[in-house]
Design a protein around this motif. Structure first.
Motif, PDB file in Angstrom:
ATOM      1  N   GLU A 147       0.837  -1.190   0.000  1.00 42.74           N
ATOM      2  CA  GLU A 147       0.000   0.000   0.000  1.00 42.74           C
ATOM      3  C   GLU A 147       0.875   1.244   0.000  1.00 42.74           C
ATOM      4  N   LYS A 148       0.460   2.239  -0.768  1.00 46.29           N
ATOM      5  CA  LYS A 148       1.241   3.466  -0.899  1.00 46.29           C
ATOM      6  C   LYS A 148       1.383   4.179   0.440  1.00 46.29           C
ATOM      7  N   ASP A 149       2.611   4.653   0.714  1.00 46.19           N
ATOM      8  CA  ASP A 149       2.904   5.412   1.932  1.00 46.19           C
ATOM      9  C   ASP A 149       2.523   4.653   3.193  1.00 46.19           C
ATOM     10  N   SER A 150       2.707   3.353   3.167  1.00 46.34           N
ATOM     11  CA  SER A 150       2.341   2.523   4.307  1.00 46.34           C
ATOM     12  C   SER A 150       3.222   1.282   4.341  1.00 46.34           C
ATOM     13  N   ARG A 151       3.309   0.661   5.501  1.00 43.19           N
ATOM     14  CA  ARG A 151       4.012  -0.612   5.620  1.00 43.19           C
ATOM     15  C   ARG A 151       3.098  -1.799   5.317  1.00 43.19           C
ATOM     16  N   VAL A 152       1.821  -1.540   5.085  1.00 45.87           N
ATOM     17  CA  VAL A 152       0.847  -2.614   4.900  1.00 45.87           C
ATOM     18  C   VAL A 152       1.135  -3.405   3.620  1.00 45.87           C
ATOM     19  N   VAL A 153       1.076  -4.720   3.738  1.00 49.55           N
ATOM     20  CA  VAL A 153       1.115  -5.629   2.598  1.00 49.55           C
ATOM     21  C   VAL A 153      -0.288  -6.225   2.483  1.00 49.55           C
ATOM     22  N   ALA A 154      -1.016  -5.861   1.437  1.00 48.10           N
ATOM     23  CA  ALA A 154      -2.413  -6.259   1.280  1.00 48.10           C
ATOM     24  C   ALA A 154      -2.526  -7.447   0.328  1.00 48.10           C
ATOM     25  N   PHE A 155      -2.969  -8.582   0.850  1.00 54.50           N
ATOM     26  CA  PHE A 155      -3.174  -9.788   0.044  1.00 54.50           C
ATOM     27  C   PHE A 155      -4.553  -9.751  -0.601  1.00 54.50           C
ATOM     28  N   SER A 156      -4.629 -10.174  -1.855  1.00 49.42           N
ATOM     29  CA  SER A 156      -5.924 -10.401  -2.476  1.00 49.42           C
ATOM     30  C   SER A 156      -6.440 -11.756  -1.969  1.00 49.42           C
ATOM     31  N   PRO A 157      -7.747 -12.018  -2.072  1.00 52.69           N
ATOM     32  CA  PRO A 157      -8.257 -13.323  -1.627  1.00 52.69           C
ATOM     33  C   PRO A 157      -7.558 -14.496  -2.316  1.00 52.69           C
ATOM     34  N   LYS A 158      -7.378 -14.413  -3.631  1.00 54.67           N
ATOM     35  CA  LYS A 158      -6.682 -15.488  -4.349  1.00 54.67           C
ATOM     36  C   LYS A 158      -5.210 -15.531  -3.958  1.00 54.67           C
ATOM     37  N   GLY A 159      -4.627 -14.348  -3.752  1.00 58.17           N
ATOM     38  CA  GLY A 159      -3.231 -14.285  -3.375  1.00 58.17           C
ATOM     39  C   GLY A 159      -2.980 -14.893  -2.014  1.00 58.17           C
ATOM     40  N   ARG A 160      -3.893 -14.649  -1.070  1.00 54.92           N
ATOM     41  CA  ARG A 160      -3.740 -15.242   0.255  1.00 54.92           C
ATOM     42  C   ARG A 160      -3.796 -16.758   0.178  1.00 54.92           C
ATOM     43  N   THR A 161      -4.709 -17.264  -0.643  1.00 56.79           N
ATOM     44  CA  THR A 161      -4.814 -18.719  -0.817  1.00 56.79           C
ATOM     45  C   THR A 161      -3.531 -19.284  -1.414  1.00 56.79           C
ATOM     46  N   ALA A 162      -2.980 -18.606  -2.426  1.00 57.31           N
ATOM     47  CA  ALA A 162      -1.746 -19.068  -3.054  1.00 57.31           C
ATOM     48  C   ALA A 162      -0.575 -19.004  -2.087  1.00 57.31           C
ATOM     49  N   PHE A 163      -0.497 -17.931  -1.305  1.00 57.16           N
ATOM     50  CA  PHE A 163       0.553 -17.794  -0.300  1.00 57.16           C
ATOM     51  C   PHE A 163       0.475 -18.914   0.727  1.00 57.16           C
ATOM     52  N   GLU A 164      -0.730 -19.173   1.225  1.00 59.26           N
ATOM     53  CA  GLU A 164      -0.896 -20.223   2.238  1.00 59.26           C
ATOM     54  C   GLU A 164      -0.572 -21.597   1.668  1.00 59.26           C
ATOM     55  N   ARG A 165      -0.968 -21.836   0.431  1.00 64.88           N
ATOM     56  CA  ARG A 165      -0.683 -23.126  -0.206  1.00 64.88           C
ATOM     57  C   ARG A 165       0.820 -23.310  -0.419  1.00 64.88           C
ATOM     58  N   THR A 166       1.514 -22.227  -0.699  1.00 60.93           N
ATOM     59  CA  THR A 166       2.942 -22.301  -0.998  1.00 60.93           C
ATOM     60  C   THR A 166       3.801 -22.347   0.246  1.00 60.93           C
ATOM     61  N   PHE A 167       3.509 -21.491   1.233  1.00 61.38           N
ATOM     62  CA  PHE A 167       4.419 -21.337   2.360  1.00 61.38           C
ATOM     63  C   PHE A 167       3.845 -21.762   3.716  1.00 61.38           C
ATOM     64  N   LEU A 168       2.542 -22.038   3.786  1.00 58.68           N
ATOM     65  CA  LEU A 168       1.971 -22.429   5.081  1.00 58.68           C
ATOM     66  C   LEU A 168       1.501 -23.868   5.103  1.00 58.68           C
ATOM     67  N   ALA A 169       1.269 -24.454   3.931  1.00 58.35           N
ATOM     68  CA  ALA A 169       0.729 -25.818   3.894  1.00 58.35           C
ATOM     69  C   ALA A 169       1.814 -26.840   4.191  1.00 58.35           C
TER      70      ALA A 169
END
Length: 226
Positions: free
Chosen positions: A204-226
């Motif tokens: 996010e602009k001018d922020s430390r926030v990293v905003a996941f999309s719904p599909k992106g969160r699923t892909a992230f969890e499948r890749t690095f949390l599963a």
């Protein structure tokens, strides 16, 4: 006079409110000009320049010139880790600031910590790495486990190349919002790079926030949390 590091000097540099705001602004990993940092600190440009000189002399900042502009950044991940740890102590025992509203929840969920992922997602990821033996923890020391190289190679990250830099491959970083550790070091930075390159999340602009999309969160969890 006692031997050892001069803790009081570093504490005095970080402890000034204007300098603390400047350092916090640089936790995004971006380099900012003196004018931009003056706005972050709520001080005039001459006052900001004085603060920046002190931070430079103390070794907390680096500066690069580009044309007429000078860009200031944290001098390295060690400084970022120190600031993240101080934020954790402040959140735990210090007076509370007025919460900034809905953004607070997103900051706790996922944010950038200098150049790696922090927040709830990052802590869960670190816990999973340790549980699966991908990362080995010995107190606050973390190293790549026997299964680590093959695990990350399957996810497009070559840990052998990460080990060629002077920066450690793995480093423990205390998460200020969860009060537990997430993964820093060259590997932590590579994972965040992968997340952003795959467009699973955006900064996010001018922020430390990293905003996941719904599909992106699923892909992230499948890749690095599963």
């Amino acid at each position: 006079m006692q031997d050892g590091p001069n803790i009081a000097l570093i504490a005095s540099l970080v402890g000034d409110p204007a300098r603390a705001n400047m350092l916090t602004a640089l936790m995004t990993g971006a380099a900012l000009t003196a004018s931009e940092l003056a706005l972050e600190a709520g001080v005039t440009l001459p006052t900001a320049s004085s603060h920046l000189a002190k931070l430079m002399d103390g070794g907390l900042l680096s500066v690069a010139s580009e044309g007429r502009h000078r860009y200031y950044a944290l001098s390295g991940p060690q400084v970022a880790a120190m600031l993240e740890a101080i934020m954790g102590v402040a959140a735990s025992v210090g007076p509370k600031r007025v919460r900034p509203g809905p953004r607070e929840a997103t900051m706790r969920e996922a944010r950038v910590c200098y150049d790696h992922l922090a927040g709830e997602h990052a802590v869960k990821m670190m816990d999973g790495f340790v549980e699966r033996g991908v990362i080995v923890r010995d107190g606050r020391t973390v190293t790549l486990g026997p299964l680590g190289a093959s695990y990350f190679a399957m996810r497009g990250i070559d840990t052998a190349n990460l080990g060629t830099s002077r920066r450690p491959v793995c480093r423990d970083c205390l998460d200020w919002s969860v009060r537990r550790s997430h993964l820093a070091g060259a590997l932590g930075a590579a994972i965040l790079d992968r997340i952003l390159a795959e467009k699973w999340a955006r900064r996010e602009k001018d922020s430390r926030v990293v905003a996941f999309s719904p599909k992106g969160r699923t892909a992230f969890e499948r890749t690095f949390l599963a």
